[in-house]
Design a protein around this motif. Structure first.
Motif, mmCIF file in Angstrom:
data_model
loop_
_atom_site.group_PDB
_atom_site.id
_atom_site.type_symbol
_atom_site.label_atom_id
_atom_site.label_comp_id
_atom_site.label_asym_id
_atom_site.label_seq_id
_atom_site.Cartn_x
_atom_site.Cartn_y
_atom_site.Cartn_z
ATOM 1 N N PHE A 51 43.025 53.723 50.851
ATOM 2 C CA PHE A 51 42.955 55.010 50.153
ATOM 3 C C PHE A 51 42.201 54.865 48.835
ATOM 4 N N ALA A 52 42.468 53.788 48.112
ATOM 5 C CA ALA A 52 41.769 53.542 46.844
ATOM 6 C C ALA A 52 40.283 53.340 47.093
ATOM 7 N N LEU A 53 39.930 52.643 48.143
ATOM 8 C CA LEU A 53 38.520 52.416 48.469
ATOM 9 C C LEU A 53 37.838 53.740 48.794
ATOM 10 N N LYS A 65 32.771 47.208 42.049
ATOM 11 C CA LYS A 65 34.143 47.658 42.298
ATOM 12 C C LYS A 65 34.379 47.849 43.797
ATOM 13 N N LEU A 66 33.399 48.419 44.492
ATOM 14 C CA LEU A 66 33.529 48.630 45.931
ATOM 15 C C LEU A 66 33.590 47.292 46.679
ATOM 16 N N GLN A 67 32.744 46.350 46.249
ATOM 17 C CA GLN A 67 32.751 45.026 46.889
ATOM 18 C C GLN A 67 34.090 44.315 46.647
ATOM 19 N N GLU A 68 34.600 44.468 45.465
ATOM 20 C CA GLU A 68 35.891 43.854 45.137
ATOM 21 C C GLU A 68 36.997 44.420 46.034
ATOM 22 N N ASP A 74 39.565 42.703 53.196
ATOM 23 C CA ASP A 74 39.367 41.593 54.140
ATOM 24 C C ASP A 74 40.511 40.580 54.017
ATOM 25 N N TYR A 75 40.873 40.281 52.775
ATOM 26 C CA TYR A 75 41.982 39.359 52.529
ATOM 27 C C TYR A 75 43.279 39.903 53.135
#
Length: 147
Positions: A51-53, A65-68, A74-75
Protein backbone atom coordinates in the motif's frame (compact mmCIF):
# COMPACT_ATOMS: atom_id res chain seq x y z
CA UNK A 1 -4.88 -60.45 50.40
CA UNK A 2 -4.52 -57.47 48.10
CA UNK A 3 -4.18 -57.53 44.30
CA UNK A 4 -0.68 -56.76 43.09
CA UNK A 5 -0.08 -56.64 39.36
CA UNK A 6 3.28 -58.15 38.45
CA UNK A 7 3.83 -55.72 35.57
CA UNK A 8 2.66 -52.55 37.35
CA UNK A 9 5.96 -50.80 36.66
CA UNK A 10 5.48 -51.43 32.94
CA UNK A 11 1.97 -49.96 33.14
CA UNK A 12 3.37 -46.91 34.97
CA UNK A 13 6.11 -46.56 32.34
CA UNK A 14 3.59 -46.70 29.50
CA UNK A 15 1.46 -44.07 31.25
CA UNK A 16 4.49 -41.82 31.69
CA UNK A 17 5.47 -42.28 28.05
CA UNK A 18 1.96 -41.30 26.98
CA UNK A 19 2.11 -38.21 29.20
CA UNK A 20 5.46 -37.22 27.71
CA UNK A 21 4.08 -37.70 24.20
CA UNK A 22 1.15 -35.42 25.11
CA UNK A 23 3.59 -32.76 26.33
CA UNK A 24 5.65 -33.07 23.17
CA UNK A 25 2.52 -32.71 21.02
CA UNK A 26 1.48 -29.67 23.04
CA UNK A 27 4.91 -28.11 22.54
CA UNK A 28 4.80 -28.84 18.80
CA UNK A 29 1.35 -27.24 18.53
CA UNK A 30 2.66 -24.17 20.37
CA UNK A 31 5.57 -23.88 17.94
CA UNK A 32 3.19 -24.25 14.98
CA UNK A 33 0.95 -21.49 16.34
CA UNK A 34 3.96 -19.21 16.83
CA UNK A 35 5.14 -19.85 13.26
CA UNK A 36 1.65 -19.19 11.89
CA UNK A 37 1.42 -15.96 13.88
CA UNK A 38 4.80 -14.86 12.57
CA UNK A 39 3.68 -15.63 9.01
CA UNK A 40 0.52 -13.58 9.52
CA UNK A 41 2.61 -10.63 10.70
CA UNK A 42 4.83 -10.88 7.63
CA UNK A 43 1.78 -10.99 5.36
CA UNK A 44 0.33 -7.92 7.07
CA UNK A 45 3.65 -6.10 6.74
CA UNK A 46 3.76 -7.00 3.03
CA UNK A 47 0.25 -5.57 2.58
CA UNK A 48 1.20 -2.34 4.37
CA UNK A 49 4.38 -2.02 2.33
CA UNK A 50 2.52 -2.70 -0.92
CA UNK A 51 0.00 0.00 0.00
CA UNK A 52 2.85 2.39 0.84
CA UNK A 53 4.53 1.60 -2.48
CA UNK A 54 1.29 2.31 -4.38
CA UNK A 55 0.84 5.58 -2.49
CA UNK A 56 4.41 6.67 -3.23
CA UNK A 57 3.96 5.86 -6.92
CA UNK A 58 0.78 7.97 -7.05
CA UNK A 59 2.55 10.84 -5.28
CA UNK A 60 5.41 10.67 -7.78
CA UNK A 61 8.03 9.89 -5.16
CA UNK A 62 11.72 9.77 -5.93
CA UNK A 63 13.15 6.76 -7.69
CA UNK A 64 15.40 6.02 -4.70
CA UNK A 65 12.41 5.81 -2.36
CA UNK A 66 10.59 3.51 -4.79
CA UNK A 67 13.64 1.27 -5.16
CA UNK A 68 14.01 1.11 -1.40
CA UNK A 69 10.38 0.07 -1.00
CA UNK A 70 10.76 -2.50 -3.79
CA UNK A 71 13.85 -4.03 -2.15
CA UNK A 72 11.95 -4.22 1.12
CA UNK A 73 9.05 -5.94 -0.70
CA UNK A 74 11.52 -8.46 -2.17
CA UNK A 75 12.95 -9.07 1.30
CA UNK A 76 9.44 -9.60 2.68
CA UNK A 77 8.62 -12.07 -0.11
CA UNK A 78 11.76 -14.08 0.71
CA UNK A 79 10.91 -13.97 4.41
CA UNK A 80 7.37 -15.14 3.69
CA UNK A 81 8.67 -18.02 1.58
CA UNK A 82 11.05 -19.09 4.37
CA UNK A 83 8.32 -18.73 6.97
CA UNK A 84 5.93 -20.84 4.89
CA UNK A 85 8.61 -23.55 4.89
CA UNK A 86 8.90 -23.19 8.67
CA UNK A 87 5.11 -23.50 9.04
CA UNK A 88 5.10 -26.59 6.83
CA UNK A 89 7.88 -28.21 8.89
CA UNK A 90 6.00 -27.36 12.08
CA UNK A 91 2.83 -28.95 10.66
CA UNK A 92 4.77 -32.10 9.75
CA UNK A 93 6.24 -32.14 13.27
CA UNK A 94 2.74 -31.86 14.79
CA UNK A 95 1.55 -34.73 12.61
CA UNK A 96 4.53 -36.86 13.68
CA UNK A 97 3.85 -36.09 17.34
CA UNK A 98 0.19 -37.06 16.87
CA UNK A 99 1.23 -40.41 15.40
CA UNK A 100 3.67 -40.97 18.27
CA UNK A 101 0.98 -40.09 20.81
CA UNK A 102 -1.48 -42.50 19.20
CA UNK A 103 1.13 -45.26 19.45
CA UNK A 104 1.79 -44.49 23.12
CA UNK A 105 -1.94 -44.40 23.85
CA UNK A 106 -2.36 -47.79 22.19
CA UNK A 107 0.54 -49.25 24.19
CA UNK A 108 -0.93 -47.94 27.43
CA UNK A 109 -4.36 -49.28 26.55
CA UNK A 110 -2.95 -52.76 25.84
CA UNK A 111 -1.14 -52.87 29.19
CA UNK A 112 -4.14 -51.51 31.09
CA UNK A 113 -6.34 -54.16 29.47
CA UNK A 114 -3.84 -56.86 30.49
CA UNK A 115 -3.89 -55.51 34.05
CA UNK A 116 -7.68 -55.50 34.04
CA UNK A 117 -7.78 -59.13 32.87
CA UNK A 118 -5.25 -60.13 35.56
CA UNK A 119 -7.39 -58.41 38.17
CA UNK A 120 -10.53 -60.19 36.96
CA UNK A 121 -8.68 -63.52 37.13
CA UNK A 122 -7.45 -62.69 40.65
CA UNK A 123 -10.96 -61.79 41.79
CA UNK A 124 -12.31 -65.01 40.30
CA UNK A 125 -9.67 -67.07 42.12
CA UNK A 126 -10.40 -65.25 45.39
CA UNK A 127 -14.13 -65.88 45.00
CA UNK A 128 -13.47 -69.58 44.37
CA UNK A 129 -11.20 -69.75 47.39
CA UNK A 130 -13.83 -68.05 49.55
CA UNK A 131 -16.53 -70.36 48.25
CA UNK A 132 -14.36 -73.42 48.99
CA UNK A 133 -13.81 -72.20 52.56
CA UNK A 134 -17.55 -71.68 53.04
CA UNK A 135 -18.25 -75.13 51.59
CA UNK A 136 -15.68 -76.69 53.93
CA UNK A 137 -17.23 -74.93 56.93
CA UNK A 138 -20.67 -76.20 55.93
CA UNK A 139 -19.34 -79.72 55.52
CA UNK A 140 -17.68 -79.65 58.95
CA UNK A 141 -20.91 -78.40 60.59
CA UNK A 142 -22.95 -81.07 58.86
CA UNK A 143 -20.48 -83.77 59.93
CA UNK A 144 -20.59 -82.54 63.54
CA UNK A 145 -24.40 -82.62 63.60
CA UNK A 146 -24.47 -86.06 62.06
CA UNK A 147 -22.45 -87.55 64.96
Amino acid sequence: MRFRYVYQKVVDLKTNEKTQAEWMLSEAVGILQAEQHSLEQLLEERSRTYFALQTEMENKASMIKLQELQRYMDYLEQSIDRKMGDVHRAEVNVDNKKVALNGKMLDEKVWLKAKEKAMEKYQHVMLLREQNELDEMATVRFAMRAR
